[in-house]
Design an enzyme around this catalytic site. Sequence first.
Site, PDB file in Angstrom:
ATOM      1  N   ASP A 380     -30.586 -24.382  43.139  1.00  0.00           N
ATOM      2  CA  ASP A 380     -30.052 -23.436  44.066  1.00  0.00           C
ATOM      3  C   ASP A 380     -30.962 -22.505  44.778  1.00  0.00           C
ATOM      4  O   ASP A 380     -32.172 -22.635  44.566  1.00  0.00           O
ATOM      5  CB  ASP A 380     -29.120 -22.407  43.018  1.00  0.00           C
ATOM      6  CG  ASP A 380     -27.874 -22.083  43.568  1.00  0.00           C
ATOM      7  OD1 ASP A 380     -27.754 -22.382  45.006  1.00  0.00           O
ATOM      8  OD2 ASP A 380     -26.991 -21.339  43.063  1.00  0.00           O
ATOM      9  N   GLU A 383     -33.174 -23.212  50.104  1.00  0.00           N
ATOM     10  CA  GLU A 383     -33.334 -23.120  51.613  1.00  0.00           C
ATOM     11  C   GLU A 383     -34.850 -22.685  52.063  1.00  0.00           C
ATOM     12  O   GLU A 383     -35.304 -23.480  52.799  1.00  0.00           O
ATOM     13  CB  GLU A 383     -32.452 -22.142  52.312  1.00  0.00           C
ATOM     14  CG  GLU A 383     -30.998 -22.407  52.073  1.00  0.00           C
ATOM     15  CD  GLU A 383     -30.413 -22.187  50.888  1.00  0.00           C
ATOM     16  OE1 GLU A 383     -29.407 -22.468  50.454  1.00  0.00           O
ATOM     17  OE2 GLU A 383     -30.944 -21.067  50.288  1.00  0.00           O
ATOM     18  N   ASP A 450     -22.135 -21.450  49.882  1.00  0.00           N
ATOM     19  CA  ASP A 450     -21.398 -20.413  49.368  1.00  0.00           C
ATOM     20  C   ASP A 450     -20.118 -20.104  50.539  1.00  0.00           C
ATOM     21  O   ASP A 450     -20.304 -19.081  50.941  1.00  0.00           O
ATOM     22  CB  ASP A 450     -22.028 -19.169  48.919  1.00  0.00           C
ATOM     23  CG  ASP A 450     -22.973 -19.477  47.838  1.00  0.00           C
ATOM     24  OD1 ASP A 450     -22.814 -20.405  46.986  1.00  0.00           O
ATOM     25  OD2 ASP A 450     -23.864 -18.549  47.507  1.00  0.00           O
TER      26      ASP A 450
END
Length: 661
Positions: A380, A383, A450
């Site tokens: 998770d 990025e 998200d």
Amino acid sequence: MFFAQDGNILIGKREGETLRIEPWGNNALRVRSTMYPEFTGNNWGLEEDIDHGSAKIETFDDHATIENGNISAHINNSGVITFFKNGQKILKEYYRSYDASVTKESICLKLIARNFKPIVGGDYKLTMRFEPNDDEKIFGMGCYQQKYMDLKGCVLELAQRNSQTSIPFALSSKGFGFLWNNPAVGKASFGKNYTEFEAYATKELDYWIVAEDTPVEIIERYTEVTGRAPVIRNDVFGLWQSRLRYRTQEEVLSVARKYKELGIKLDVIVIDFFHWTRQGDWQFDPEYWPYPKAMIDELHAGGTKVIVSVWPSVDKKSIHFYEMWDKGYLIRTEHGSNQTYDYQGDCVEIDCTNPEARQYIWDICKKNYYDYGIDMFWLDNAEPDFGVYDFDNYRYRMGTALSCSNIYPKLYAKAFYDGQKADGNDKIFSLIRCGWVGSQKYGTLLWNGDIQSTWEALQSAVGQGLNMGIAGIPWWNTDVAGFMNGDMTTDYFKELAQRWFEFAIFTPILRLHGDREPMNIPALDTTKDWGGGYLHTGAPTEMWACGDEVFNVMKKNLELRESLVPYIDELNKEAHKTGLPIMRAMFLEFPEDAKCWELDDQYMFGSKYLVAPVLEAGVTQREVYLPEGKWEDIRDGKVYEGGGTVKAPAPIDSIPVFKRV
């Protein structure tokens, strides 16, 4: 421009620039340019060992040509490149600087195609311009939070963010594919007046272009040179269960036990964030997870695989922080504090461009997770999710963030792929929030981040999944019913959840997840500000969470999903062999049908099923376009003749899905 041939490579030199064009796979050319004395040698996304092909090159005093199969390039004396497919122009560089042979329009603007603007004390800001193609449609490029699937007219940031995945491969309806082979932060503008790519800090220009007869062939060529997904383990195609976070091993086991009591097969359960002590410890908090191996053994005995969340952030109070900092394993800041992330701690993220750092994180995760029997990893915040996306303030081992940050999620996935592969694992499958060119070859499953629990987010999700597939990512999914701001007690959310679940049945992976409201569950520990007990969690997300009506709709559709598992496994093998996505834009299967290039609210699931999700509240029927052929409604067996639009029923418990017959 002065031209020369070096074996299979065409070289051009003019005013300090060196231009290099060479064959790079079937019907494809790679173009590089630099103002430095030498090229870097970086292949970036073009890492696969391929037969580059044999080019036909001709050089003259005032121009040169290079040809590789279907594609050829003509370079004039000013260095302007025009590309042809079987003799027909498909793309031309944009040049308006005193060369009347290039255009009949104004030539005194002093705009050149390949513009290297020096950065004081460093590299170059690069701008690359192309002439527009009228009536062109453009697809791919990854995942962007917008409603437009056709990217013509769009401006896209070339940067990774939570819910934004930049994979700069564009497929044109004019019969070519274009890869901006540069991990620099920048921008892509598909304007009506010209197309423009920018890299904010780079040493060289690098792009790849392929010409083919069909979009399927374009994707096949693209994935030949960038990599294809391995054959994914076939025991994860049913239900995945997750919520904002399960706080204890007993919560995880109780959910799995209830699914078993209900007779529902649970393929995967997810242990999400802050099951750990501090970020960067990468271990279970023993207070709430005292017997992880016993927990995992029980889940395995029930036929459920276990996936655990790993974040790249390292709290300065982590047991590993100072060792990682001293060894240079963490991202550096150019100015101010050495903080890159500030959620639930003062954190710096691991530098995944450093191979030693990748090995370090894997060694810890192997010891604290994998050796207990954890089946997969959820990578998770990949990025990485900076506290502030000030890309000009971060530096990696590989270089400044401006020059290479977009490759980060790919290398994050590589750390866990390489580690498991070295251990002999041939079932590597990692859920990850971001990716770049070639991420698919590391067994990655991406999603759209998200997003909110809204109909608007669901509408955008369809095109996002299709464009991700075109960009080379066959394994993609969403949080069913969205991630945030979803109140499960409302009728709005309950209807959305049912429709989203029905859509997710026909996505590569079916996964329940979300930060559900109301947020009224008390913390387990109010005495600490760290560890697994103090942090909040959201309301339940399980199939039964919204009551019997929603549960029954989901259960009925889950049975449909289970019946599709053998078919999904066929698509799994096809994706590995050809690079084709599992969710497919209509034009991939019907490229000759002009209507199919217009559709962004229906798609093909493989080559067999046409899926028309319900994307608005209160809808009980919807229009579906059926291409030429015969189509069977899988719900009642009624057969329709294609070549037009039908109104299909869409009761709350099903969406229109048609099978090719």
